[in-house]
Design a protein around this motif. Structure first.
Motif, PDB file in Angstrom:
ATOM      1  N   PHE A 298      44.151 -13.307  24.614  1.00  0.00           N
ATOM      2  CA  PHE A 298      44.498 -13.050  26.010  1.00  0.00           C
ATOM      3  C   PHE A 298      45.178 -14.261  26.633  1.00  0.00           C
ATOM      4  CE2 PHE A 298      43.303 -13.483  30.488  1.00  0.00           C
ATOM      5  CZ  PHE A 298      43.885 -12.330  31.008  1.00  0.00           C
TER       6      PHE A 298
ATOM      7  N   ARG B 237      44.190 -17.520  13.903  1.00  0.00           N
ATOM      8  CA  ARG B 237      44.946 -16.588  13.067  1.00  0.00           C
ATOM      9  C   ARG B 237      44.654 -15.140  13.440  1.00  0.00           C
ATOM     10  NH1 ARG B 237      47.783 -17.715   8.927  1.00  0.00           N
ATOM     11  NH2 ARG B 237      47.246 -15.814   7.798  1.00  0.00           N
ATOM     12  N   GLU B 238      43.394 -14.835  13.704  1.00  0.00           N
ATOM     13  CA  GLU B 238      43.061 -13.468  14.093  1.00  0.00           C
ATOM     14  C   GLU B 238      43.757 -13.102  15.405  1.00  0.00           C
ATOM     15  OE1 GLU B 238      38.812 -13.268  14.118  1.00  0.00           O
ATOM     16  OE2 GLU B 238      38.653 -13.647  11.974  1.00  0.00           O
TER      17      GLU B 238
ATOM     18  N   HIS C  14      47.396 -12.538  14.829  1.00  0.00           N
ATOM     19  CA  HIS C  14      47.650 -11.246  14.192  1.00  0.00           C
ATOM     20  C   HIS C  14      47.600 -10.119  15.220  1.00  0.00           C
ATOM     21  CE1 HIS C  14      47.329 -13.045  10.162  1.00  0.00           C
ATOM     22  NE2 HIS C  14      47.889 -11.937   9.739  1.00  0.00           N
ATOM     23  N   GLU C  15      46.707 -10.279  16.188  1.00  0.00           N
ATOM     24  CA  GLU C  15      46.628  -9.231  17.202  1.00  0.00           C
ATOM     25  C   GLU C  15      47.924  -9.186  18.007  1.00  0.00           C
ATOM     26  OE1 GLU C  15      42.959  -9.214  19.312  1.00  0.00           O
ATOM     27  OE2 GLU C  15      43.810  -8.073  20.990  1.00  0.00           O
ATOM     28  N   LEU C  16      48.377 -10.372  18.403  1.00  0.00           N
ATOM     29  CA  LEU C  16      49.628 -10.435  19.162  1.00  0.00           C
ATOM     30  C   LEU C  16      50.789  -9.923  18.317  1.00  0.00           C
ATOM     31  CD1 LEU C  16      49.268 -13.830  21.035  1.00  0.00           C
ATOM     32  CD2 LEU C  16      48.831 -11.516  21.856  1.00  0.00           C
TER      33      LEU C  16
ATOM     34  N   GLY D  39      50.545  -7.621  16.085  1.00  0.00           N
ATOM     35  CA  GLY D  39      50.434  -6.172  16.108  1.00  0.00           C
ATOM     36  C   GLY D  39      51.023  -5.584  17.376  1.00  0.00           C
ATOM     37  N   ARG D  40      50.903  -6.349  18.440  1.00  0.00           N
ATOM     38  CA  ARG D  40      51.438  -5.870  19.710  1.00  0.00           C
ATOM     39  C   ARG D  40      52.912  -6.194  19.852  1.00  0.00           C
ATOM     40  NH1 ARG D  40      46.493  -6.955  22.977  1.00  0.00           N
ATOM     41  NH2 ARG D  40      47.444  -8.716  24.008  1.00  0.00           N
TER      42      ARG D  40
ATOM     43  N   HIS E  26      45.375 -16.740  39.269  1.00  0.00           N
ATOM     44  CA  HIS E  26      46.080 -16.399  38.048  1.00  0.00           C
ATOM     45  C   HIS E  26      47.057 -17.493  37.622  1.00  0.00           C
ATOM     46  CE1 HIS E  26      49.497 -14.356  35.994  1.00  0.00           C
ATOM     47  NE2 HIS E  26      48.505 -14.047  35.218  1.00  0.00           N
TER      48      HIS E  26
ATOM     49  N   ALA F  40      48.009  -9.983   3.714  1.00  0.00           N
ATOM     50  CA  ALA F  40      47.424  -9.413   4.924  1.00  0.00           C
ATOM     51  C   ALA F  40      48.251  -8.237   5.431  1.00  0.00           C
ATOM     52  CB  ALA F  40      47.304 -10.476   6.017  1.00  0.00           C
ATOM     53  N   GLN F  41      49.573  -8.398   5.402  1.00  0.00           N
ATOM     54  CA  GLN F  41      50.445  -7.330   5.875  1.00  0.00           C
ATOM     55  C   GLN F  41      50.303  -6.113   4.986  1.00  0.00           C
ATOM     56  OE1 GLN F  41      53.899  -8.238   7.682  1.00  0.00           O
ATOM     57  NE2 GLN F  41      52.987 -10.097   8.515  1.00  0.00           N
TER      58      GLN F  41
ATOM     59  N   ARG G  69      39.839  -9.235   8.071  1.00  0.00           N
ATOM     60  CA  ARG G  69      39.717  -9.400   9.519  1.00  0.00           C
ATOM     61  C   ARG G  69      41.084  -9.558  10.182  1.00  0.00           C
ATOM     62  NH1 ARG G  69      35.414 -10.092  12.224  1.00  0.00           N
ATOM     63  NH2 ARG G  69      36.370 -11.520  13.708  1.00  0.00           N
ATOM     64  N   GLU G  70      41.949 -10.326   9.544  1.00  0.00           N
ATOM     65  CA  GLU G  70      43.280 -10.502  10.126  1.00  0.00           C
ATOM     66  C   GLU G  70      44.027  -9.168  10.183  1.00  0.00           C
ATOM     67  OE1 GLU G  70      45.158 -13.571   7.861  1.00  0.00           O
ATOM     68  OE2 GLU G  70      43.715 -15.087   8.487  1.00  0.00           O
TER      69      GLU G  70
ATOM     70  N   HIS H 131      42.639  -7.042  12.924  1.00  0.00           N
ATOM     71  CA  HIS H 131      43.117  -7.488  14.230  1.00  0.00           C
ATOM     72  C   HIS H 131      44.533  -6.985  14.507  1.00  0.00           C
ATOM     73  CE1 HIS H 131      39.653 -10.209  14.683  1.00  0.00           C
ATOM     74  NE2 HIS H 131      39.994 -10.235  15.952  1.00  0.00           N
ATOM     75  N   GLU H 132      45.321  -6.943  13.446  1.00  0.00           N
ATOM     76  CA  GLU H 132      46.677  -6.457  13.656  1.00  0.00           C
ATOM     77  C   GLU H 132      46.650  -4.982  14.059  1.00  0.00           C
ATOM     78  OE1 GLU H 132      49.386  -7.701  10.654  1.00  0.00           O
ATOM     79  OE2 GLU H 132      50.810  -6.098  11.130  1.00  0.00           O
TER      80      GLU H 132
ATOM     81  N   GLN I 279      44.233  -3.516  15.423  1.00  0.00           N
ATOM     82  CA  GLN I 279      43.651  -3.515  16.759  1.00  0.00           C
ATOM     83  C   GLN I 279      44.755  -3.725  17.792  1.00  0.00           C
ATOM     84  OE1 GLN I 279      40.154  -5.897  16.186  1.00  0.00           O
ATOM     85  NE2 GLN I 279      39.760  -5.952  18.382  1.00  0.00           N
ATOM     86  N   GLY I 280      45.615  -4.671  17.507  1.00  0.00           N
ATOM     87  CA  GLY I 280      46.713  -4.964  18.427  1.00  0.00           C
ATOM     88  C   GLY I 280      47.636  -3.762  18.583  1.00  0.00           C
ATOM     89  N   ARG I 281      47.732  -2.989  17.529  1.00  0.00           N
ATOM     90  CA  ARG I 281      48.594  -1.806  17.599  1.00  0.00           C
ATOM     91  C   ARG I 281      47.865  -0.618  18.190  1.00  0.00           C
ATOM     92  NH1 ARG I 281      51.518  -2.870  12.464  1.00  0.00           N
ATOM     93  NH2 ARG I 281      50.577  -1.123  11.405  1.00  0.00           N
TER      94      ARG I 281
ATOM     95  N   PRO J 259      46.691  -6.813  31.332  1.00  0.00           N
ATOM     96  CA  PRO J 259      45.493  -7.159  32.105  1.00  0.00           C
ATOM     97  C   PRO J 259      45.889  -7.645  33.484  1.00  0.00           C
ATOM     98  CG  PRO J 259      45.953  -8.754  30.365  1.00  0.00           C
ATOM     99  CD  PRO J 259      46.818  -7.584  30.128  1.00  0.00           C
ATOM    100  N   LEU J 260      47.063  -8.214  33.490  1.00  0.00           N
ATOM    101  CA  LEU J 260      47.567  -8.747  34.747  1.00  0.00           C
ATOM    102  C   LEU J 260      47.825  -7.627  35.736  1.00  0.00           C
ATOM    103  CD1 LEU J 260      50.260 -11.459  34.480  1.00  0.00           C
ATOM    104  CD2 LEU J 260      49.802 -10.215  36.562  1.00  0.00           C
TER     105      LEU J 260
END
Lengths: 251, 251
Positions: free
Chosen positions: A9, A44-45, A48-50, A52-53, A160, B4-5, B44-45, B48-49, B51-53, B81-82
DNA sequence: TTGTAAAACTGGTCTGACCACTGGCCATTA
DNA sequence: TAATGGCCAGTGGTCAGACCAGTTTTACAA
């Protein structure tokens, strides 16, 4: 909240709200881990989330980069002039504090004006906790104190933006300068500032609160500036430095 | 390809190809690691990916579950979130301008102090373009003018933060208020402000520049406040509003 | 001065450990 | 019997340190 989520975040916030521009390189994973005070696995986790987004892209051996966002339909400028400015003009801690000076001042002003009893109570509690610690070795109470004031301003935008700047500081500062140099004199001055800010807000004196808060930030800014000018010897940390607290200059 | 990918790809295949249905629980991280022959960190990585998607959701102590919502395919931002922060928070525009007042003031101050000849030239050009348009119907020149000033501050942090706030305004403001209400009186006042700001900066008077810039923002803020108070009819925009220009109160 | 090899980055992966939360089992208790 | 509480196994969350694999910079030799 889970740390990884918090981190991703904060990283996203940093990107979206003015820290990093598209195409720009992010700090290395190891740097992020150190500066944000978490393990590299967490970083890293989060990355990876970012990923994915679609917020960032990562390339082996090179680093992670803010993804070029293609705006909805805009046939917009490929490279914002902003980005150019940023690339050739490494932001400095000084620039950051220059902005913070204004915002912290405004926050103090509004806090003195708008704080509810609950706000004042929170500020008091944070202040008392602050008095019993050395702000140069442990930034947490310091941060809580300032945070309480900002929140008492009842301006979510201010909250913010300042939160974003704080994150920026964590990424920008090349090793916390002050907390490696626990100078008694500096410590006392900062402590004195806190007391004055605290009293002005409790007395509900907006103008005074603002003035003192601004002076405070300016003082820290000047102090850092001086230290940076003095040469790099100060920045050398002992090889076995315990990163205890891992505190960064919260001021 | 990175492992991971590959793993996250295989996991997604698993879900999409019918192996798992929405709401269903996925194997534990340790099981996945064993079965797919990689370390848990990789799992986990990858998770998370996904998850991001938005493909899966994870709950501490329970496990990971296939998300119920069918992805919109596009990495469209759900609600940042903003944005959530500002939804249902009608004071926001006011809060925004409250912060901008400080920053625009500081920008004007620094511009008057630090502007190079090139900066002054840019500001002048922007100002001249501005004089020939109605700021209430066309915000672009207005924006360019302010932008030129901010950039002349030579503080990249300031540039960035203000740019972020501007984006925020675009997200927040429910229809631009001012440009729906082209009141001649307002237009003239703003024009007068611009002239005074321009002159103060060209004359290299930091204090005056700051003061006038802050007054300007405050004026706009108060004007909006008044308008909002007058009733909501102004805020209603036609359903099929073309966002042509999409100009928001730049001031 | 130029090339090239070493060094010093960067991300990628693995291991094994410990913490914190969840849910079920089960003895104690009302 | 039914409710309470503790225990424990399973799950995700986090950490530290190590090593592999690309990339960029540095430095030294030709």
């Amino acid at each position: 909240m889970a740390i990884a989520q918090d981190i991703s975040f904060r990283l996203e916030q940093l990107i979206l709200d003015g820290g990093l521009t598209p195409g720009q390189k992010m700090p290395s994973e190891r740097q992020l881990a150190t500066r944000l005070g978490v393990s590299r696995a967490i970083i890293r986790e989060s990355l990876h989330e970012l990923q994915g987004r679609g917020v960032i892209e990562t390339r082996h051996g090179k680093g992670s980069f803010v993804a070029r966002i293609v705006p909805v339909d805009e046939g917009s400028t490929g490279d914002s002039p902003l980005q150019q400015m940023f690339n050739g003009h490494p932001r400095t801690l000084y620039d950051l504090l220059e902005v913070r000076e204004q915002l912290e001042g405004q926050a103090a002003y509004l806090a003195a004006e708008r704080a509810t009893d609950l706000d004042l109570h929170r500020i008091t509690r944070a202040y008392e906790a602050l008095e019993q610690t050395n702000p140069l070795t442990n930034a947490d109470p310091d941060h809580s104190f300032h945070q309480a004031i900002v929140e008492a301003s009842h301006n979510p935008v201010l909250v913010h933006v300042l939160s974003g700047l704080k994150n920026l500081m964590l990424l920008t500062v090349q090793a916390s300068v002050a907390n490696l140099n626990p100078q008694e004199e500096l410590r006392k001055a900062i402590s004195r500032h806190h007391k004055r800010i605290y009293r002005a807000i409790m007395a509900r004196k907006p103008q005074a609160s603002k003035r003192i808060a601004m002076e405070h930030v300016r003082f820290v800014r000047d102090a850092m500036h001086d230290i940076e000018q003095q040469g790099t010897s100060i920045l050398r940390m002992p090889a076995n430095t315990p990163e205890s607290g891992a505190s960064t200059t919260q001021n």
